[in-house]
Design an enzyme around this catalytic site. Structure first.
Site, PDB file in Angstrom:
ATOM      1  N   LYS A 168       0.846  -1.189   0.000  1.00  0.00           N
ATOM      2  CA  LYS A 168       0.000   0.000   0.000  1.00  0.00           C
ATOM      3  C   LYS A 168       0.885   1.244   0.000  1.00  0.00           C
ATOM      4  O   LYS A 168       1.845   1.333   0.772  1.00  0.00           O
ATOM      5  CB  LYS A 168      -0.929  -0.001   1.215  1.00  0.00           C
ATOM      6  CG  LYS A 168      -2.047  -1.029   1.112  1.00  0.00           C
ATOM      7  CD  LYS A 168      -3.001  -0.928   2.279  1.00  0.00           C
ATOM      8  CE  LYS A 168      -4.204  -1.837   2.100  1.00  0.00           C
ATOM      9  NZ  LYS A 168      -5.114  -1.367   1.042  1.00  0.00           N
ATOM     10  N   ASP A 198      -0.739  -0.512  -4.311  1.00  0.00           N
ATOM     11  CA  ASP A 198      -2.130  -0.080  -4.193  1.00  0.00           C
ATOM     12  C   ASP A 198      -2.147   1.340  -3.652  1.00  0.00           C
ATOM     13  O   ASP A 198      -1.778   1.584  -2.511  1.00  0.00           O
ATOM     14  CB  ASP A 198      -2.890  -1.026  -3.260  1.00  0.00           C
ATOM     15  CG  ASP A 198      -4.352  -0.648  -3.107  1.00  0.00           C
ATOM     16  OD1 ASP A 198      -4.803   0.295  -3.787  1.00  0.00           O
ATOM     17  OD2 ASP A 198      -5.052  -1.307  -2.313  1.00  0.00           O
ATOM     18  N   GLU A 224      -3.012  -0.473  -8.219  1.00  0.00           N
ATOM     19  CA  GLU A 224      -4.452  -0.402  -7.994  1.00  0.00           C
ATOM     20  C   GLU A 224      -4.875   1.041  -7.785  1.00  0.00           C
ATOM     21  O   GLU A 224      -4.227   1.789  -7.045  1.00  0.00           O
ATOM     22  CB  GLU A 224      -4.843  -1.212  -6.752  1.00  0.00           C
ATOM     23  CG  GLU A 224      -4.586  -2.699  -6.867  1.00  0.00           C
ATOM     24  CD  GLU A 224      -5.014  -3.451  -5.615  1.00  0.00           C
ATOM     25  OE1 GLU A 224      -5.970  -2.994  -4.936  1.00  0.00           O
ATOM     26  OE2 GLU A 224      -4.399  -4.478  -5.314  1.00  0.00           O
ATOM     27  N   ASP A 249     -10.286  -0.792  -8.612  1.00  0.00           N
ATOM     28  CA  ASP A 249     -10.726  -1.410  -7.367  1.00  0.00           C
ATOM     29  C   ASP A 249     -11.959  -0.669  -6.861  1.00  0.00           C
ATOM     30  O   ASP A 249     -13.091  -1.040  -7.158  1.00  0.00           O
ATOM     31  CB  ASP A 249      -9.581  -1.366  -6.360  1.00  0.00           C
ATOM     32  CG  ASP A 249      -9.922  -2.021  -5.031  1.00  0.00           C
ATOM     33  OD1 ASP A 249     -11.058  -2.503  -4.872  1.00  0.00           O
ATOM     34  OD2 ASP A 249      -9.063  -2.062  -4.134  1.00  0.00           O
ATOM     35  N   LYS A 273     -13.997  -7.376  -4.933  1.00  0.00           N
ATOM     36  CA  LYS A 273     -14.258  -7.584  -3.510  1.00  0.00           C
ATOM     37  C   LYS A 273     -15.745  -7.890  -3.369  1.00  0.00           C
ATOM     38  O   LYS A 273     -16.581  -6.980  -3.401  1.00  0.00           O
ATOM     39  CB  LYS A 273     -13.878  -6.341  -2.707  1.00  0.00           C
ATOM     40  CG  LYS A 273     -12.392  -6.031  -2.657  1.00  0.00           C
ATOM     41  CD  LYS A 273     -12.151  -4.811  -1.758  1.00  0.00           C
ATOM     42  CE  LYS A 273     -10.654  -4.601  -1.500  1.00  0.00           C
ATOM     43  NZ  LYS A 273      -9.971  -4.053  -2.661  1.00  0.00           N
TER      44      LYS A 273
END
Length: 360
Positions: A168, A198, A224, A249, A273
């Protein structure tokens, strides 16, 4: 097994405590509320199906102050239904019953009823993960934090044998983040380590392309959501000119016309997700449309407990993924429910000899 036409439902709330301050570009998480949906037939109350509704702060359309009231209303409505006994009919009924703006409730209800249909053994769908014990390759997740915290996580993931890492970015100085990525690449070549980042929408439109160019020097698999969701024109321009593949995402959450989004933006990948996009049927439709367009995909959990993670693993396995998935979140909490889900050497396994803890 078959289920009776009428079912009973209730739910349990658990506040999960993170083992560390879980940093994202949207803030730091210390706790996480999840709601376990219990499903049974009055004629056989000893067989129970379990699902999980887990709205995520800052992202889920159903992260609402009155969430529990809405959940209870949906469960009451579900008790008034006559339930079919096939997977396809069950999923279609739940899609009609639970509106799109309550995606985590829809996924939790799908999981609970399918678990009951399959005998209350935590088997949600036909899949090799549960049925044959075949493991799923996953990425090791590097959470945001200060440089030393992120460095410790990187070393741990390398020692644990992960050959796919997702980091991240967007919370600390960008040059420091590049140094951490360089640290990984100095130790493991692109041939031996898939590296994802991400941004969670942290880049401004003006700076995004420049940052993507700097990131591309490290042979990344993908980034992402480089910019905030909802900027379709700007995201399309980025996907056309990017030096490294972009994966959507947050962009998928709450979207009704999936084909329109994919045709407008034309991303290189999408990330699913189920808790956020509306469950099993919605996830399958996204993947079908993406594959028709030559767009890659993978699935990730969204900080669910092991009940939700188990369902997502089985859904991913049923779709026969070809690249590592984002399913390594089971160890995040001090008080997660004990389960057969285990992560070893960069893969998640279902060890059927390990019992499930009874939700309470």
């Amino acid at each position: 097994m078959t289920i009776s036409s009428k079912l009973k439902f209730s739910y349990l709330k658990r506040t999960l405590d993170f083992r560390f301050d879980a940093g994202t570009s949207r803030g730091v998480l210390k706790t996480r509320d999840v709601y376990w949906i219990k499903c049974w037939s009055e004629f056989n109350p000893s067989v129970i199906g379990w699902g999980e509704a887990a709205p995520l702060v800052g992202l889920s359309p159903d992260f609402l102050e009155d969430f529990e009231q809405k959940l209870q209303e949906q469960l009451v409505a579900a008790e008034n239904q006559s339930w079919p006994t096939t997977e396809d009919e069950l999923l279609l009924l739940i899609k009609e019953l639970v509106p799109m703006d309550l995606p985590s409730i829809r996924f939790g209800l799908e999981t609970a009823v399918l678990d009951l249909l399959n005998g209350g053994q935590k088997r949600i769908l036909p899949n090799n993960f549960f049925d044959q014990g075949l493991s799923i390759p996953i990425n090791g997740l590097i959470w945001m934090g200060d440089r030393d915290f992120m460095l410790r996580q990187i070393d741990q993931k390398l020692e644990e044998g992960f050959n796919c890492i997702k980091m991240k970015i967007g919370a600390i100085d960008f040059d420091q983040e590049l140094e951490l990525i360089r640290y990984i690449r100095e130790r493991v070549s692109p041939e031996k380590m898939v590296l994802r980042v991400d941004a969670n929408g942290a880049f401004s439109v003006e700076e995004a392309l420049c940052k993507l160019e700097r990131l591309s020097a490290y042979a990344l698999h993908s980034i992402e959501q480089p910019i905030k969701a909802g900027q379709w024109k700007q995201m399309r321009a980025l996907c056309q000119s990017t030096p490294l593949p972009i994966a959507l995402d947050e962009e998928l959450i709450g979207v009704n016309d999936k084909a329109e989004l994919l045709d407008e933006i034309r991303p290189q990948h999408i990330i699913l997700k189920p808790t956020l996009v509306g469950g099993i049927l919605e996830t399958r439709e996204w993947i079908h449309l993406a594959e028709e367009r030559g767009i890659g995909w993978w699935m990730t959990s969204a900080l669910e407990s092991n009940i939700g993670l188990n369902a997502i693993c089985q859904l991913a396995s049923s779709l026969k993924p070809s690249i590592p998935q984002g399913l390594g979140t089971g160890k995040l909490y001090h008080n997660n429910i004990d389960s057969p889900l285990q992560v070893h050497s960069g893969q998640i396994h279902y060890h059927a000899t390990i019992p499930w803890e009874t939700p309470a």
